[in-house]
Motif scaffolding. Structure first.
Motif, PDB file in Angstrom:
ATOM      1  N   ALA A  49       0.833  -1.208   0.000  1.00 16.66           N
ATOM      2  CA  ALA A  49       0.000   0.000   0.000  1.00 16.66           C
ATOM      3  C   ALA A  49       0.863   1.252   0.000  1.00 16.66           C
ATOM      4  CB  ALA A  49      -0.922   0.003   1.213  1.00 16.66           C
ATOM      5  N   LEU A  50       1.867   1.283   0.863  1.00 10.81           N
ATOM      6  CA  LEU A  50       2.737   2.464   0.922  1.00 10.81           C
ATOM      7  C   LEU A  50       3.503   2.664  -0.387  1.00 10.81           C
ATOM      8  CD1 LEU A  50       4.069   2.292   4.591  1.00 10.81           C
ATOM      9  CD2 LEU A  50       2.405   3.903   3.621  1.00 10.81           C
ATOM     10  N   ARG A  51       3.947   1.562  -1.006  1.00 15.64           N
ATOM     11  CA  ARG A  51       4.607   1.673  -2.315  1.00 15.64           C
ATOM     12  C   ARG A  51       3.651   2.215  -3.367  1.00 15.64           C
ATOM     13  NH1 ARG A  51       7.336  -3.115  -0.875  1.00 15.64           N
ATOM     14  NH2 ARG A  51       5.879  -4.394  -2.044  1.00 15.64           N
ATOM     15  N   ALA A  52       2.411   1.733  -3.342  1.00 18.97           N
ATOM     16  CA  ALA A  52       1.413   2.204  -4.308  1.00 18.97           C
ATOM     17  C   ALA A  52       1.106   3.687  -4.101  1.00 18.97           C
ATOM     18  CB  ALA A  52       0.136   1.375  -4.195  1.00 18.97           C
ATOM     19  N   VAL A  53       1.024   4.118  -2.857  1.00 11.42           N
ATOM     20  CA  VAL A  53       0.792   5.541  -2.578  1.00 11.42           C
ATOM     21  C   VAL A  53       1.973   6.363  -3.085  1.00 11.42           C
ATOM     22  CG1 VAL A  53       0.549   7.267  -0.751  1.00 11.42           C
ATOM     23  CG2 VAL A  53      -0.762   5.154  -0.627  1.00 11.42           C
ATOM     24  N   GLU A  54       3.170   5.927  -2.783  1.00 14.83           N
ATOM     25  CA  GLU A  54       4.367   6.657  -3.240  1.00 14.83           C
ATOM     26  C   GLU A  54       4.420   6.724  -4.758  1.00 14.83           C
ATOM     27  OE1 GLU A  54       7.731   8.804  -3.586  1.00 14.83           O
ATOM     28  OE2 GLU A  54       6.660   8.476  -1.704  1.00 14.83           O
ATOM     29  N   ASN A  55       4.153   5.625  -5.423  1.00 13.82           N
ATOM     30  CA  ASN A  55       4.237   5.573  -6.888  1.00 13.82           C
ATOM     31  C   ASN A  55       3.120   6.338  -7.588  1.00 13.82           C
ATOM     32  OD1 ASN A  55       6.524   3.958  -6.694  1.00 13.82           O
ATOM     33  ND2 ASN A  55       5.369   2.062  -6.903  1.00 13.82           N
ATOM     34  N   ASN A  56       2.021   6.576  -6.887  1.00 10.34           N
ATOM     35  CA  ASN A  56       0.849   7.214  -7.505  1.00 10.34           C
ATOM     36  C   ASN A  56       0.432   8.496  -6.804  1.00 10.34           C
ATOM     37  OD1 ASN A  56      -0.113   5.093  -9.575  1.00 10.34           O
ATOM     38  ND2 ASN A  56       0.248   3.905  -7.719  1.00 10.34           N
ATOM     39  N   LYS A  57       1.303   9.076  -5.989  1.00 10.10           N
ATOM     40  CA  LYS A  57       0.924  10.217  -5.149  1.00 10.10           C
ATOM     41  C   LYS A  57       0.389  11.411  -5.936  1.00 10.10           C
ATOM     42  CE  LYS A  57       5.695  11.688  -4.799  1.00 10.10           C
ATOM     43  NZ  LYS A  57       6.872  11.338  -4.055  1.00 10.10           N
ATOM     44  N   GLU A  58       0.830  11.605  -7.163  1.00  7.27           N
ATOM     45  CA  GLU A  58       0.363  12.733  -7.966  1.00  7.27           C
ATOM     46  C   GLU A  58      -1.024  12.488  -8.546  1.00  7.27           C
ATOM     47  OE1 GLU A  58       1.980  15.613  -8.064  1.00  7.27           O
ATOM     48  OE2 GLU A  58       3.522  14.727  -6.795  1.00  7.27           O
ATOM     49  N   LEU A  59      -1.446  11.240  -8.650  1.00  4.36           N
ATOM     50  CA  LEU A  59      -2.714  10.904  -9.292  1.00  4.36           C
ATOM     51  C   LEU A  59      -3.772  10.388  -8.321  1.00  4.36           C
ATOM     52  CD1 LEU A  59      -1.252   8.967 -12.353  1.00  4.36           C
ATOM     53  CD2 LEU A  59      -2.070  11.330 -12.312  1.00  4.36           C
ATOM     54  N   LEU A  60      -3.347   9.956  -7.153  1.00  2.00           N
ATOM     55  CA  LEU A  60      -4.238   9.283  -6.215  1.00  2.00           C
ATOM     56  C   LEU A  60      -5.232  10.259  -5.585  1.00  2.00           C
ATOM     57  CD1 LEU A  60      -4.446   6.352  -5.293  1.00  2.00           C
ATOM     58  CD2 LEU A  60      -2.937   6.906  -3.403  1.00  2.00           C
ATOM     59  N   SER A  61      -6.517   9.903  -5.655  1.00  2.00           N
ATOM     60  CA  SER A  61      -7.579  10.741  -5.089  1.00  2.00           C
ATOM     61  C   SER A  61      -8.085  10.225  -3.752  1.00  2.00           C
ATOM     62  CB  SER A  61      -8.762  10.821  -6.050  1.00  2.00           C
ATOM     63  OG  SER A  61      -8.406  11.512  -7.213  1.00  2.00           O
ATOM     64  N   LEU A  62      -7.856   8.937  -3.463  1.00  2.00           N
ATOM     65  CA  LEU A  62      -8.407   8.358  -2.244  1.00  2.00           C
ATOM     66  C   LEU A  62      -7.780   7.000  -1.988  1.00  2.00           C
ATOM     67  CD1 LEU A  62     -10.888   8.606  -0.124  1.00  2.00           C
ATOM     68  CD2 LEU A  62     -12.020   7.014  -1.665  1.00  2.00           C
ATOM     69  N   VAL A  63      -7.685   6.649  -0.699  1.00  2.00           N
ATOM     70  CA  VAL A  63      -7.275   5.311  -0.279  1.00  2.00           C
ATOM     71  C   VAL A  63      -8.394   4.753   0.593  1.00  2.00           C
ATOM     72  CG1 VAL A  63      -5.606   3.962   1.056  1.00  2.00           C
ATOM     73  CG2 VAL A  63      -4.829   5.934  -0.281  1.00  2.00           C
ATOM     74  N   ILE A  64      -8.810   3.516   0.314  1.00  2.00           N
ATOM     75  CA  ILE A  64      -9.707   2.786   1.207  1.00  2.00           C
ATOM     76  C   ILE A  64      -8.847   1.717   1.860  1.00  2.00           C
ATOM     77  CG2 ILE A  64     -11.753   1.335   1.422  1.00  2.00           C
ATOM     78  CD1 ILE A  64     -12.914   2.750  -1.002  1.00  2.00           C
ATOM     79  N   LEU A  65      -8.753   1.756   3.183  1.00  2.00           N
ATOM     80  CA  LEU A  65      -7.747   1.004   3.926  1.00  2.00           C
ATOM     81  C   LEU A  65      -8.352   0.085   4.972  1.00  2.00           C
ATOM     82  CD1 LEU A  65      -4.668   0.702   4.661  1.00  2.00           C
ATOM     83  CD2 LEU A  65      -5.013   2.659   6.200  1.00  2.00           C
ATOM     84  N   ASP A  66      -8.065  -1.201   4.856  1.00  2.00           N
ATOM     85  CA  ASP A  66      -8.420  -2.181   5.881  1.00  2.00           C
ATOM     86  C   ASP A  66      -7.441  -2.016   7.038  1.00  2.00           C
ATOM     87  OD1 ASP A  66      -9.569  -4.435   7.136  1.00  2.00           O
ATOM     88  OD2 ASP A  66      -8.164  -5.790   6.147  1.00  2.00           O
ATOM     89  N   LEU A  67      -7.861  -2.349   8.239  1.00  4.23           N
ATOM     90  CA  LEU A  67      -6.981  -2.189   9.397  1.00  4.23           C
ATOM     91  C   LEU A  67      -6.196  -3.449   9.747  1.00  4.23           C
ATOM     92  CD1 LEU A  67      -9.127  -0.043  11.857  1.00  4.23           C
ATOM     93  CD2 LEU A  67      -7.287   0.678  10.327  1.00  4.23           C
ATOM     94  N   ILE A  68      -6.823  -4.595   9.645  1.00  2.00           N
ATOM     95  CA  ILE A  68      -6.178  -5.839  10.074  1.00  2.00           C
ATOM     96  C   ILE A  68      -5.602  -6.531   8.850  1.00  2.00           C
ATOM     97  CG2 ILE A  68      -6.505  -8.041  11.238  1.00  2.00           C
ATOM     98  CD1 ILE A  68      -8.868  -6.663  12.728  1.00  2.00           C
TER      99      ILE A  68
END
Length: 182
Positions: A49-68
């Motif tokens: 998830a963190l890699r995907a956020v870093e790689n897409n930070k300029e385009l990403l509009s939202l993250v839906i995140l599970d906790l466990i």
């Protein structure tokens, strides 16, 4: 509201959403709900998830995140996203069956919390749309507001009261900056 919908889409016509969940069925379910209106990418653990956020930070509009999740829990992913200046403003909706963590996640910086099992798809879409709408609005208005505040302070009189701003504007700016206006 429908008029604003076109404004929420990116150049390719669809906003990018990252869905993070270790359960394939949950990723598939959210993908099915979101894919009509959004471009959806997936991660099955916190590190990915963190890699995907870093790689897409300029385009990403939202993250839906599970906790466990394995590798790194969702609360740690949320904390790292909100601590990184390059993408701390990207909204994160936390999805969990454990409602006891809702307050903690909201305090860390989650935009919203969706209880599992997932509610009606319309509820999910409405929450996603609203989180993105607030994100778009805040990124569009934060720079001009800051610039206007700086100009007003520079034009302040000898008592330090900004000239050219009305009392309600001073209160609004002060509250957004966590100052007390008395």
């Amino acid at each position: 509201m429908q008029d604003n919908q076109a404004e929420l889409h990116s150049m390719n016509g669809r906003r990018l959403i990252l869905v993070v969940d270790d359960e394939e069925i949950n990723r598939a379910l959210l993908g099915t709900v979101l894919e009509t209106d959004y471009e959806v990418i997936f991660a099955e653990d916190g590190e990915k998830a963190l890699r995907a956020v870093e790689n897409n930070k300029e385009l990403l509009s939202l993250v839906i995140l599970d906790l466990i999740m394995p590798v790194m829990p969702g609360t740690e992913v949320l904390r790292r996203i909100k601590e990184e200046p390059a993408y701390q403003d990207i909204p994160v909706i936390v999805a969990s069956g454990d409602q006891s963590q809702e307050i903690e996640c909201l305090n860390i910086g989650a935009s919203d919390f969706i209880q599992k099992p997932y509610p009606d798809p319309g509820v999910i879409l409405a929450r996603v749309r609203r989180a993105i709408e607030l994100f778009v609005h805040s990124t569009r208005t934060s720079l001009p507001r800051t610039q206007n505040t700086c100009r007003a302070v520079r034009a302040s009189n000898s008592q330090g009261v900004p000239m050219g701003l009305e009392s309600r504007e001073i209160r609004a700016v002060s509250s957004s900056l966590s100052f007390s206006t008395g």
